[in-house]
Design an enzyme around this catalytic site. Structure first.
Site, PDB file in Angstrom:
ATOM      1  N   LYS A 216       0.819  -1.215   0.000  1.00 40.66           N
ATOM      2  CA  LYS A 216       0.000   0.000   0.000  1.00 40.66           C
ATOM      3  C   LYS A 216       0.853   1.265   0.000  1.00 40.66           C
ATOM      4  CE  LYS A 216      -4.197  -1.970   2.039  1.00 40.66           C
ATOM      5  NZ  LYS A 216      -5.125  -1.989   3.186  1.00 40.66           N
ATOM      6  N   HIS A 241      -1.701  -3.111  -4.930  1.00 40.18           N
ATOM      7  CA  HIS A 241      -0.840  -3.127  -3.739  1.00 40.18           C
ATOM      8  C   HIS A 241      -0.281  -4.525  -3.492  1.00 40.18           C
ATOM      9  CE1 HIS A 241      -4.308  -4.790  -1.437  1.00 40.18           C
ATOM     10  NE2 HIS A 241      -3.402  -5.194  -0.580  1.00 40.18           N
ATOM     11  N   HIS A 267      -2.674 -12.864  -0.565  1.00 43.82           N
ATOM     12  CA  HIS A 267      -3.624 -12.897   0.548  1.00 43.82           C
ATOM     13  C   HIS A 267      -5.016 -12.368   0.179  1.00 43.82           C
ATOM     14  CE1 HIS A 267      -2.355  -8.677   0.940  1.00 43.82           C
ATOM     15  NE2 HIS A 267      -3.407  -8.471   1.722  1.00 43.82           N
ATOM     16  N   HIS A 268      -5.173 -11.849  -1.071  1.00 40.43           N
ATOM     17  CA  HIS A 268      -6.506 -11.457  -1.539  1.00 40.43           C
ATOM     18  C   HIS A 268      -7.061 -12.431  -2.583  1.00 40.43           C
ATOM     19  CE1 HIS A 268      -7.246  -7.750   0.598  1.00 40.43           C
ATOM     20  NE2 HIS A 268      -6.032  -7.325   0.323  1.00 40.43           N
TER      21      HIS A 268
END
Length: 367
Positions: A216, A241, A267-268
């Site tokens: 980010k 990000h 992780h997304h």
């Protein structure tokens, strides 16, 4: 105790410990006569007796073993296994006592992994030289191993500090609480412990989890802190990000940074393939990414600041079951439900209103 006695005791304690395994009184007497001045000597008549001595806490662990090679193969194997069990004796050198020109014993020496041998009839200079050489080498090897362990520990701690400083830099861009990062790390570690991974892997995910959103840093503030709904283009930029984080942490050979990079990237992702940035599905998503995705969601859902803060434990279970096989790994979801009381305990131990400096002192204390 007089000063002279104390000096004698200190000198004795500083001597290398030899374990002599031999059933010949003549051999024992000769070897003891030559070696006692510079060594602490323990004697065992056979391997069975030696094994008992190695298990006794009050008997010094040997720095070198002199072993009569006529012992049965199975006894030699038992001795080797016992030595390798204990880190204090694992690298202790073994010198075999053999008869001169005994070809069978020479073959046995190769199979036994002994570092050297002395022949019978004994030659005092040969005995003293070989014992002295291997005791010295063993001492040097222990010192090198100790330095290597300390260097490895220092290097590991330095990498953890780098990760923490990178996360601290990211905090200037993101509003995540320090407590959220602590809780995520603990939840990730808890889930990892139930996936049959080795302990080193579990520790890595604990230390790598705080870097999940470091990317980010590369997202413009106007998008990162926008209160209104993001436009499709802004959503795309925000999702990048994950790519930025992977690039920041990319490493060819460091396990901790490599795991942190994988977590930042994946992780997304979602179990059904509807996540980002690559639309991975099922076990295409690395395990660490699946674990952190679930840990992040759990902490967000159960945080008092979440819009569903009034959810009961049953509401959380219902949500997890709904997302099982969609957002989350089914196996990890089952683990999370089983361990929900411990997860709730983690949330209660590290509430959001704690001191902002707690994250750094917490991770320092766990190294």
């Amino acid at each position: 105790m007089t000063m002279i006695n104390r000096i004698d005791l200190e000198a004795a304690l500083s001597k290398p410990n030899l374990l002599l395994i031999d059933d010949s009184k003549e051999d024992i007497n000769l070897l003891t006569m030559w070696l006692y001045r510079d060594h602490q000597i323990s004697v065992a008549a056979d391997v069975e007796n030696a094994l008992s001595m190695l298990n006794e806490a009050d008997i010094p662990k040997p720095d070198l073993i002199l072993l009569n090679a006529t012992s049965a193969d199975i006894e030699i194997d038992q001795l080797s296994q016992q030595l390798n069990k204990d880190h204090t004796t694992k690298h202790a050198p073994v010198i075999l006592i053999v008869h001169d020109n005994d070809k069978e014993e020479e073959n046995f020496r190769e199979d036994s992994n002994a570092v050297d041998y002395i022949t019978k009839p004994f030659h005092p200079k040969q005995v003293l030289a070989r014992v002295r050489t291997h005791v010295t080498l063993h001492k040097q090897n222990r010192q090198l191993l100790k330095r290597l362990k300390q260097h490895t520990k220092d290097l590991h701690n330095s990498k953890i500090q780098v990760i923490q400083h990178l996360h601290r830099a990211g905090k200037h861009k993101d509003n995540e609480s320090h407590a959220h990062v602590i809780r995520m790390s603990l939840i990730s570690k808890l889930l990892a412990e139930y996936t049959e991974q080795d302990q080193a892997w579990v520790e890595r995910i604990f230390h790598a989890t705080p870097m999940h959103d470091v990317g980010k840093i590369g997202v413009p503030d106007s998008i990162l802190h926008k209160t209104e709904n993001l436009t499709p283009d802004e959503v795309r930029i925000m999702q990048e990000h994950t790519l930025f984080g992977a690039q920041i942490l990319e490493s060819d050979n460091d396990p901790l940074l490599l795991m942190a990079s994988v977590i930042a990237l994946t992780h997304h992702e979602k179990w059904d393939g509807s996540g980002y940035p690559n639309g991975l599905q099922t076990d295409q998503i690395p395990l660490e990414g699946r674990i952190v995705a679930l840990a992040d969601a759990l902490d967000t859902l159960m945080s008092p600041s979440h819009e569903e803060a009034t959810w009961t434990e049953q509401h959380i279970v219902n949500y997890l079951m709904e997302q099982k096989g969609q957002h989350f790994d089914p196996n990890l979801t089952d683990i999370a439900i089983e361990q929900l009381p411990q997860i709730i305990e983690i949330l209660e131990l590290y509430p959001d209103h704690e001191d902002n400096n707690q994250q750094y002192s917490f991770f320092k204390s766990t190294r």
